[in-house]
Design a protein around this motif. Structure first.
Motif, mmCIF file in Angstrom:
data_model
loop_
_atom_site.group_PDB
_atom_site.id
_atom_site.type_symbol
_atom_site.label_atom_id
_atom_site.label_comp_id
_atom_site.label_asym_id
_atom_site.label_seq_id
_atom_site.Cartn_x
_atom_site.Cartn_y
_atom_site.Cartn_z
ATOM 1 N N GLY A 169 -6.869 5.456 -2.669
ATOM 2 C CA GLY A 169 -7.407 5.084 -3.979
ATOM 3 C C GLY A 169 -6.895 5.902 -5.144
ATOM 4 N N THR A 193 0.836 -1.195 0.000
ATOM 5 C CA THR A 193 0.000 0.000 0.000
ATOM 6 C C THR A 193 0.875 1.251 0.000
ATOM 7 O OG1 THR A 193 -1.654 1.200 1.270
ATOM 8 C CG2 THR A 193 -0.147 -0.146 2.535
ATOM 9 N N SER A 194 0.311 2.340 -0.447
ATOM 10 C CA SER A 194 1.071 3.581 -0.418
ATOM 11 C C SER A 194 0.185 4.750 -0.023
ATOM 12 C CB SER A 194 1.736 3.818 -1.778
ATOM 13 O OG SER A 194 2.370 5.057 -1.789
ATOM 14 N N CYS A 195 -0.731 5.143 -0.916
ATOM 15 C CA CYS A 195 -1.518 6.352 -0.640
ATOM 16 C C CYS A 195 -2.647 6.113 0.369
ATOM 17 C CB CYS A 195 -2.101 6.919 -1.928
ATOM 18 S SG CYS A 195 -3.435 5.926 -2.629
ATOM 19 N N GLY A 196 -3.241 4.924 0.325
ATOM 20 C CA GLY A 196 -4.376 4.639 1.197
ATOM 21 C C GLY A 196 -5.638 5.392 0.826
ATOM 22 N N MET A 204 -8.939 -1.524 -5.958
ATOM 23 C CA MET A 204 -7.992 -0.894 -5.027
ATOM 24 C C MET A 204 -8.515 -1.195 -3.619
ATOM 25 S SD MET A 204 -6.070 0.300 -7.277
ATOM 26 C CE MET A 204 -6.395 0.417 -9.039
ATOM 27 N N CYS A 210 -7.517 -0.488 -0.731
ATOM 28 C CA CYS A 210 -7.431 0.517 0.330
ATOM 29 C C CYS A 210 -8.726 1.306 0.461
ATOM 30 C CB CYS A 210 -6.257 1.458 0.105
ATOM 31 S SG CYS A 210 -6.430 2.546 -1.333
ATOM 32 N N THR A 253 -1.060 1.267 -6.036
ATOM 33 C CA THR A 253 -0.154 0.294 -5.412
ATOM 34 C C THR A 253 -0.893 -0.947 -4.900
ATOM 35 O OG1 THR A 253 1.270 2.100 -4.698
ATOM 36 C CG2 THR A 253 1.605 -0.019 -3.607
ATOM 37 N N CYS A 254 -2.065 -0.750 -4.345
ATOM 38 C CA CYS A 254 -2.779 -1.866 -3.712
ATOM 39 C C CYS A 254 -3.690 -2.619 -4.667
ATOM 40 C CB CYS A 254 -3.599 -1.343 -2.542
ATOM 41 S SG CYS A 254 -4.976 -0.300 -3.091
HETATM 42 FE FE1 FES Z 1 -2.908 3.829 -3.325
HETATM 43 FE FE2 FES Z 1 -4.592 1.881 -2.682
HETATM 44 S S1 FES Z 1 -2.706 2.368 -1.766
HETATM 45 S S2 FES Z 1 -4.624 3.131 -4.448
#
Ligand code: FES
Length: 87
Positions: free
Chosen positions: A39, A34-37, A72, A74, A43-44
């Motif tokens: 959407g 995960t990265s941004c959390g 996604m 997250c 990454t997820c």
């Molecule tokens: Fe970035 Fe889910 S972590 S879209």
């Protein structure tokens, strides 16, 4: 709440309101990168094997949403009672 089946891990988790699929899976030891959390980064992105996704990311195109083959985790949730993911 809805059910998420982690097909490769052989684990089923219940996702309550207010909890992301990402976090519900992590609680069971299934960690998806995960990265941004939020959407937005992708990454997820996780493969969907069955079940209809309630897409809440801001990344996928209309065509990709309709294809219902990735989500996604997250942000996005289930439209029905159950999702089966390739994790
Ligand atoms: Fe970035 Fe889910 S972590 S879209």
């Amino acid at each position: 709440p809805f059910e998420v089946v982690a097909e490769r891990s052989g684990i089923t988790v219940i996702v309550p309101p207010g909890v992301s699929v990402l976090d519900a899976l992590a609680d069971q030891g299934i960690h998806i990168a995960t990265s941004c959390g939020e959407g937005v980064c992708g990454t997820c992105e996780t493969k969907v094997l069955a079940g209809e996704v309630d897409h809440r990311d801001s990344l996928l195109t209309e065509e990709e949403r309709t294809a219902n083959t990735v989500m996604m985790v997250c942000r996005s949730r289930a439209r029905g009672a159950r999702l089966v993911l390739d994790v």
